[in-house]
Scaffold this active site. Sequence first.
Site, PDB file in Angstrom:
ATOM      1  CG  ASP A  88      25.469   3.507  49.586  1.00  0.00           C
ATOM      2  OD1 ASP A  88      26.016   3.462  50.694  1.00  0.00           O
ATOM      3  OD2 ASP A  88      25.219   2.500  48.907  1.00  0.00           O
ATOM      4  CG  ASP A  90      30.211  -0.625  50.723  1.00  0.00           C
ATOM      5  OD1 ASP A  90      31.301  -0.658  50.134  1.00  0.00           O
ATOM      6  OD2 ASP A  90      30.106  -0.510  51.958  1.00  0.00           O
TER       7      ASP A  90
END
Length: 298
Positions: A88, A90
């Site tokens: 991922d 963020d």
Amino acid sequence: MDLVLTLITAPNSGALTPDMIDKATTTLKAAGAHLGDVVWLAQDEACDIAFKGITLGQADQALEKCNIDADKVVQAATGRAKKLLIADMDSTIVTGETLDELADFAGVKDRVAAITARAMNGELDFEAAIDERVGLLAGMASAMLNEAWKRVEYTSGARELVATMRANGAFAALVSGGFDFFTSAVRRELGFDFDQANVLLTHADNTLTGKVQKPVLDRQAKVDALEMLAAQNGITAQDAIAVGDGANDLQMISIAGTGVAFHAKPSVQKQARIRINHGDLTALLYLQGYGRDQFVGG
């Protein structure tokens, strides 16, 4: 030895003490484990302790009651080094939420950040939440993406994680529910092999429409990306290490051979078996058996 316990503390902290190791080993012995030697991955920061005689589930259950300020991760002793990293972006590879920073330029950061927090904790439908947040940016000049990019900071250990895995033959992918403007920049700077994210739509005058290209890349898209990339590389999901912090990462984390909740939201912490709350992203290298002297980059 069938299993290995990895203990990890904050980087360069020297916080992994003999007393902490003794508490962990005593806990395993009390559960019926037969222990091997302590192997340091980074002196006073991370170590492996191989053991046998109990199951992984029994070890997890016992260690839940062992109160030490360290990440405690039990895995099979074989097959730890993975051939695919899927991450991922963020609040994982980068420290903040890029959409929240972009919203700051529209004067709506507080409103957007509140929606982001609820969505990442699994309290809101992801697609509805992203549509609502992006709608608040309608009319913003797309040039503000460059300004938001200037605020992006990488999470400690991100460079070492990507560089070390790639140096050892792994494929590194960045798959985000954020936006491709940011993932493509991170891909270039950190050396990821692949990135995938949502696309912000713009008008002819280079202002944001307030809409996202459909279909929205959600939690299922992350699973699909993991399975696609594994197949393309001639491996399975068991050969992958996946990392994220939000509810939209949970399915990806659950099917990877090593799925890691990294300083994750409360709902994610409750559901993920492997949780890193003390270490930085180099913890994912320790989990694979790499010692600090094997790290690349930084």
